[in-house]
Enzyme design. Structure first.
Site, PDB file in Angstrom:
ATOM      1  N   ASP A   1       0.753  -1.358  -0.103  1.00 54.29           N
ATOM      2  CA  ASP A   1       0.231  -0.191   0.143  1.00 54.29           C
ATOM      3  C   ASP A   1       0.763   1.161   0.070  1.00 54.29           C
ATOM      4  OD1 ASP A   1      -2.037   1.777   0.214  1.00 54.29           O
ATOM      5  OD2 ASP A   1      -2.835   0.828   1.910  1.00 54.29           O
TER       6      ASP A   1
ATOM      7  N   ASP B   1      -3.125   2.181  -5.750  1.00 55.51           N
ATOM      8  CA  ASP B   1      -1.956   2.216  -4.936  1.00 55.51           C
ATOM      9  C   ASP B   1      -1.906   0.952  -3.873  1.00 55.51           C
ATOM     10  OD1 ASP B   1      -4.112   2.890  -3.265  1.00 55.51           O
ATOM     11  OD2 ASP B   1      -2.841   3.798  -1.806  1.00 55.51           O
ATOM     12  N   GLU B   2      -2.750  -0.056  -4.411  1.00 52.95           N
ATOM     13  CA  GLU B   2      -2.664  -1.084  -3.457  1.00 52.95           C
ATOM     14  C   GLU B   2      -2.713  -2.384  -4.106  1.00 52.95           C
ATOM     15  OE1 GLU B   2      -5.753  -2.433   0.358  1.00 52.95           O
ATOM     16  OE2 GLU B   2      -5.764  -0.229  -0.683  1.00 52.95           O
TER      17      GLU B   2
HETATM   18 MG   LIG Z   1      -2.699   3.968   0.141  1.00 56.94          MG
END
Ligand SMILES: [Mg+2]
Length: 441
Positions: free
Chosen positions: A11, A105-106
């Site tokens: 993350d 983003d993960e």
């Molecule tokens: Mg994040």
């Protein structure tokens, strides 16, 4: 749950805000809020400096401004976010062919599929994780990621949460139950505010309380399936596979009628109620949907479904309702409807670019400018006229001064800060909005 810690969760830290701070040197170390610029906009990401003031994702922009009036409020630059995301996902795919992106983003990574990972002992994993984090920072020109590794998706995600920001955590097999016990029940995936409330009412506050609970008792409150699933997760039993192509998750609600309905007004009222119910469940899960589906069963039991994919991921009841109504308008209901339902799919847990597009940032000099003094509560002010293009934070270029970004605009003027990723903090200059030397890029 696997015998070895081979599920990795990555993350990026405060992703959108970190990209802005990377590219805007004057904002490094300062509170930055991406999103929440328009009258109804919500915060997409707050930098850690803004979180100190209680600004959170999905918070209405007006509230974020009250909590942190001196933050820089910026629209999104999704080209830049997508580019960074691509660099990160490429690094993950270089590690393992089995990567499940959850958002820009993960992602989950299955280390069992990674030929370059020779073993799952903690020392080996730590080396793999350290190299990965360094490679990502290098590939993205300075962004940081937090990484967790565990025996399941659930534990990997818990681990990366514990590692935040800019850290890593490997949860060794066998230590999960003790690690989870003191945590609040809300850490369990799928346990939203409604379930938390139900659990608290019967005295279950911590995961440890769920580890000790009698499943039959819990089933009376949550139903059998939910109770069984929850107790399993409380013991870290989670065997969901890492899937490169995730199944589309969905949320839906439907009504079956005792008699066939033909009245469009009545059907519309039911649709709206269903849309509100669906939107509440989205909000409770912290999710946003990209697709709205209408399901309808006719008097002869033939079933039809109609879907529309939105430009924008949404959790708003009025958006879900208006799309469902538009779909209903395209269906002949004169012979009677026996069942009507509204569903959403294409779920994501991040606000996406189009959420901004749906509600273009409204620009008022006083509140659009980073560092501006607090004014009266912005959401009590009439919405200023929309001027496309001078979104705070957007990239511009000036013939004489070079590249920079929109610091603020209004009353026919645009204020630009001239700096880039590789310069130091740069100077601020104001131009007429129709200055031919100034271009958006
Ligand atoms: Mg994040």
């Amino acid at each position: 749950m696997r015998p070895e810690a081979s599920v990795l969760h990555l993350d990026l830290d405060a992703f959108f805000a970190s990209v802005e701070q990377r590219d805007k040197p004057s904002l490094r170390g300062k509170p930055v809020v991406v999103g929440g610029v328009g009258a109804r906009g919500v915060v997409a990401t707050a930098s850690y400096e803004a979180r100190v003031f209680g600004v959170r994702s999905a918070m209405p922009g007006g509230e974020a401004r009250r909590r942190c009036p001196h933050a820089a409020f910026l629209g999104g630059r999704f080209g830049a976010y997508r580019e960074a995301s691509g660099q990160v996902m490429a690094r993950l795919r270089a590690l393992s062919p089995l990567v499940e992106p959850l958002s820009l983003d993960e992602a989950f990574v299955d280390l069992r599929a990674a030929e370059s990972v020779p073993g799952y002992d903690t020392a080996t994993l730590q080396r793999v994780v350290d190299e990965l984090r360094a490679a990502i920072t290098e590939a993205t020109d300075g962004l940081t990621a937090s990484v967790g590794v565990g025996t399941s998706k659930f534990m990997a995600k818990i681990a990366s949460e514990l590692a935040k920001p800019d850290g890593s955590r490997i949860v060794e097999p066998g230590t999960e139950v003790a690690l989870l016990a003191p945590m609040e029940v809300g850490v369990i995936p799928g346990v939203g505010p409604v379930t938390v409330d139900k659990l608290q009412r019967i005295g279950l506050h911590r995961v440890g309380d769920l580890q000790d609970v009698d499943v039959d008792e819990l089933a009376q409150v949550l139903g059998r399936n939910a109770a069984t699933a929850l107790v399993a997760l409380a013991h870290a039993r989670d065997d969901r596979p890492v899937e490169a192509e995730r199944e589309a998750k969905s949320i839906s609600t439907e009504d079956t009628f005792e008699r066939d309905l033909t009245d469009v007004a009545e059907l519309t009222a039911i649709l709206r109620r269903d849309a509100r119910a669906v939107a509440r469940r989205l909000t409770a899960s912290g999710l946003f949907a990209r697709t709205v589906t209408l399901k309808l069963r006719r008097h002869d039991f033939s079933t039809i479904t109609r879907s529309r994919t939105l430009l924008s991921a949404t959790d708003r009841a009025e958006v879900v309702a208006s799309v469902a109504e538009a779909l209903l308008a395209g269906v002949d209901v004169t012979d009677g409807v026996r069942l009507l339902g509204v569903g959403v799919a294409g779920l994501t847990d991040v606000l996406q670019e189009d959420l901004f597009a749906e509600d273009p940032p409204a620009l008022a000099e006083a509140d659009a400018a980073p560092g501006a003094e607090p004014t009266s509560a912005p959401d009590e002010e009439p919405e200023p006229p929309r001027r496309a293009g001078w979104t705070p934070g957007a990239d511009v270029e000036h013939d004489e001064h070079g590249p920079g970004w929109v610091w603020g605009s209004g009353v026919g003027r645009v204020t630009v800060r001239f700096e880039t990723r590789t310069t130091g903090p740069g100077p601020v200059r104001t131009f007429s909005e129709d200055d031919p030397r100034l271009r958006r890029c």
